[in-house]
Design a protein around this motif. Structure first.
Motif, PDB file in Angstrom:
ATOM      1  N   ALA A  52       0.842  -1.201   0.000  1.00  0.00           N
ATOM      2  CA  ALA A  52       0.000   0.000   0.000  1.00  0.00           C
ATOM      3  C   ALA A  52       0.876   1.250   0.000  1.00  0.00           C
ATOM      4  N   TYR A  53       1.942   1.202   0.778  1.00  0.00           N
ATOM      5  CA  TYR A  53       2.873   2.340   0.832  1.00  0.00           C
ATOM      6  C   TYR A  53       3.483   2.607  -0.541  1.00  0.00           C
ATOM      7  N   ALA A  54       3.850   1.541  -1.234  1.00  0.00           N
ATOM      8  CA  ALA A  54       4.455   1.695  -2.565  1.00  0.00           C
ATOM      9  C   ALA A  54       3.487   2.375  -3.530  1.00  0.00           C
ATOM     10  N   TYR A  55       2.231   1.959  -3.519  1.00  0.00           N
ATOM     11  CA  TYR A  55       1.235   2.587  -4.399  1.00  0.00           C
ATOM     12  C   TYR A  55       0.979   4.042  -3.994  1.00  0.00           C
ATOM     13  N   SER A  56       1.036   4.317  -2.695  1.00  0.00           N
ATOM     14  CA  SER A  56       0.815   5.691  -2.234  1.00  0.00           C
ATOM     15  C   SER A  56       1.921   6.618  -2.727  1.00  0.00           C
ATOM     16  N   ARG A  57       3.133   6.087  -2.834  1.00  0.00           N
ATOM     17  CA  ARG A  57       4.248   6.924  -3.325  1.00  0.00           C
ATOM     18  C   ARG A  57       4.073   7.249  -4.809  1.00  0.00           C
ATOM     19  N   VAL A  58       3.506   6.293  -5.551  1.00  0.00           N
ATOM     20  CA  VAL A  58       3.228   6.552  -6.967  1.00  0.00           C
ATOM     21  C   VAL A  58       2.191   7.660  -7.078  1.00  0.00           C
ATOM     22  N   VAL A  69      -4.624  12.678  -1.716  1.00  0.00           N
ATOM     23  CA  VAL A  69      -3.412  11.909  -1.997  1.00  0.00           C
ATOM     24  C   VAL A  69      -2.444  12.011  -0.831  1.00  0.00           C
ATOM     25  N   ARG A  70      -2.286  13.219  -0.289  1.00  0.00           N
ATOM     26  CA  ARG A  70      -1.392  13.398   0.858  1.00  0.00           C
ATOM     27  C   ARG A  70      -1.913  12.627   2.068  1.00  0.00           C
ATOM     28  N   GLU A  71      -3.221  12.617   2.234  1.00  0.00           N
ATOM     29  CA  GLU A  71      -3.814  11.877   3.352  1.00  0.00           C
ATOM     30  C   GLU A  71      -3.602  10.375   3.194  1.00  0.00           C
ATOM     31  N   ALA A  72      -3.815   9.866   1.981  1.00  0.00           N
ATOM     32  CA  ALA A  72      -3.614   8.433   1.728  1.00  0.00           C
ATOM     33  C   ALA A  72      -2.157   8.050   1.960  1.00  0.00           C
ATOM     34  N   ALA A  73      -1.246   8.916   1.524  1.00  0.00           N
ATOM     35  CA  ALA A  73       0.185   8.661   1.734  1.00  0.00           C
ATOM     36  C   ALA A  73       0.503   8.659   3.230  1.00  0.00           C
ATOM     37  N   GLY A  74      -0.185   9.519   3.969  1.00  0.00           N
ATOM     38  CA  GLY A  74       0.016   9.567   5.421  1.00  0.00           C
ATOM     39  C   GLY A  74      -0.421   8.283   6.103  1.00  0.00           C
ATOM     40  N   PHE A  75      -1.585   7.787   5.719  1.00  0.00           N
ATOM     41  CA  PHE A  75      -2.079   6.553   6.330  1.00  0.00           C
ATOM     42  C   PHE A  75      -1.196   5.355   5.968  1.00  0.00           C
ATOM     43  N   ALA A  76      -0.698   5.326   4.736  1.00  0.00           N
ATOM     44  CA  ALA A  76       0.184   4.224   4.324  1.00  0.00           C
ATOM     45  C   ALA A  76       1.505   4.283   5.095  1.00  0.00           C
ATOM     46  N   SER A  77       2.031   5.479   5.282  1.00  0.00           N
ATOM     47  CA  SER A  77       3.269   5.633   6.052  1.00  0.00           C
ATOM     48  C   SER A  77       3.041   5.242   7.513  1.00  0.00           C
ATOM     49  N   TYR A  78       1.914   5.650   8.055  1.00  0.00           N
ATOM     50  CA  TYR A  78       1.559   5.320   9.447  1.00  0.00           C
ATOM     51  C   TYR A  78       1.464   3.809   9.630  1.00  0.00           C
ATOM     52  N   ALA A  79       0.841   3.130   8.663  1.00  0.00           N
ATOM     53  CA  ALA A  79       0.648   1.676   8.759  1.00  0.00           C
ATOM     54  C   ALA A  79       1.967   0.920   8.723  1.00  0.00           C
ATOM     55  N   THR A  80       2.997   1.509   8.135  1.00  0.00           N
ATOM     56  CA  THR A  80       4.304   0.851   8.046  1.00  0.00           C
ATOM     57  C   THR A  80       5.284   1.373   9.095  1.00  0.00           C
ATOM     58  N   GLY A  81       4.782   2.175  10.026  1.00  0.00           N
ATOM     59  CA  GLY A  81       5.635   2.661  11.101  1.00  0.00           C
ATOM     60  C   GLY A  81       6.557   3.806  10.715  1.00  0.00           C
ATOM     61  N   LYS A  82       6.304   4.430   9.578  1.00  0.00           N
ATOM     62  CA  LYS A  82       7.116   5.583   9.144  1.00  0.00           C
ATOM     63  C   LYS A  82       6.439   6.849   9.666  1.00  0.00           C
ATOM     64  N   TYR A  83       6.543   7.058  10.959  1.00  0.00           N
ATOM     65  CA  TYR A  83       5.759   8.104  11.615  1.00  0.00           C
ATOM     66  C   TYR A  83       6.171   9.511  11.221  1.00  0.00           C
ATOM     67  N   SER A  84       7.426   9.724  10.948  1.00  0.00           N
ATOM     68  CA  SER A  84       7.867  11.058  10.533  1.00  0.00           C
ATOM     69  C   SER A  84       7.259  11.433   9.188  1.00  0.00           C
TER      70      SER A  84
END
Length: 287
Positions: A52-58, A69-84
């Motif tokens: 999901a994170y990979a698709y969000s970066r695309v 798009v920014r929100e979706a990227a945020g949730f994908a980053s959050y789900a993978t522990g990339k909190y920053s």
């Protein structure tokens, strides 16, 4: 730009109407492409967050100026522990929309970054009053988590005590709130009350969002055995027994082989004896 494969049956029409409205600011072909990537993010977020994170970066590279798009990227980053990264994306989305609905998850990102005091400070900001009931409950959960992070277990219990917790009405957030309260009670040694609230959480947990049943079983001293694991253990044990049996059989077989060899040698000696006697008799007659 490297694209990721998207199934043909993902058209992009699956996205919410408000997101589709945001994408109308883009050229049609680009909007469709972004929409399809956002659908993939939503589809994979729970089970395969890294994908999901990979698709969000695309999607982010295609349309970084779209709040959804920014929100979706945020949730994908959050789900993978990339909190920053998640916090940066949520802040960007909030600047674009002016909405406060992301405030609780932004505070939880602060917790993820090891800054519970910042999360607690956010719980006292005016933005919290602008949240709907679900958002306020979520903020309370984050604040209680921050208290626990800071070693303030008793304060976490108090933080979760609220009209929403006392209500008998079941809302989408009820099970999680009751579960968090039970967990906080257990941490301060109030086991009987904790068991009661785990049971209440289970009663409200129609979607299986918590593991309240497991926690109840644990408190009651019930142990569950995984049937698949048990079968695997039995198979390993059976293989070990076969190996031991083979090892025991090998010396016996070797002993039998050695016995056969001795018998063969003895037979050879017996057959050779008469020949010697004949030779001796011949020698005697010549003498």
């Amino acid at each position: 730009m490297k694209r990721l494969p998207i199934p043909e049956d993902v058209t992009g029409d699956e996205i919410d109407a408000d997101v589709r409205q945001e994408l109308m600011s883009l050229p049609k072909t680009l909007a469709e492409d972004v929409a399809r990537n956002l659908v993939m993010v939503a589809n994979l977020l729970d089970e395969e967050p890294e994908q999901a994170y990979a698709y969000s970066r695309v999607a982010l590279r295609l349309a970084s100026r779209v709040a959804a798009v920014r929100e979706a990227a945020g949730f994908a980053s959050y789900a993978t522990g990339k909190y920053s990264e998640a916090l940066a994306e949520f802040r960007a989305a909030r600047r674009m929309t002016g909405s406060v609905e992301l405030w609780p998850i932004m505070a939880d990102c602060e917790r993820g970054l090891g800054r519970p005091e910042r999360a607690l400070a956010m719980a006292g900001e005016p933005e919290v009053q602008k949240l709907d009931k679900a958002g306020q409950v979520e903020m309370r959960l984050v604040a209680a988590g921050a208290r626990k992070d800071m070693g303030q277990a008793e304060a976490a219990v108090v933080t979760l005590q609220s009209p929403e917790l006392a209500s008998n009405a079941v809302q989408p957030w009820t099970a999680r709130l009751r579960y968090a309260y039970a967990d906080a009670l257990l941490e301060v040694g109030r086991e009987t009350e904790a068991r009661e609230w785990f049971a209440k959480a289970l009663e409200a947990d129609q979607g299986g969002t918590t593991n309240a049943s497991d926690r109840l079983a644990e408190l009651d001293g019930v142990e569950f055995t995984d049937a698949l694991e048990e079968d695997a253990e039995n198979e390993v044990q059976a293989e070990a027994e076969v190996e031991v049996k083979d090892e025991v059989a090998e010396p016996a077989e070797a002993k039998d082989e050695a016995k056969d060899e001795v018998q063969v040698e003895a037979k050879d000696v017996d057959e050779a004896e008469p020949a010697k006697d004949v030779k001796d008799e011949e020698s005697g007659s010549q003498g």
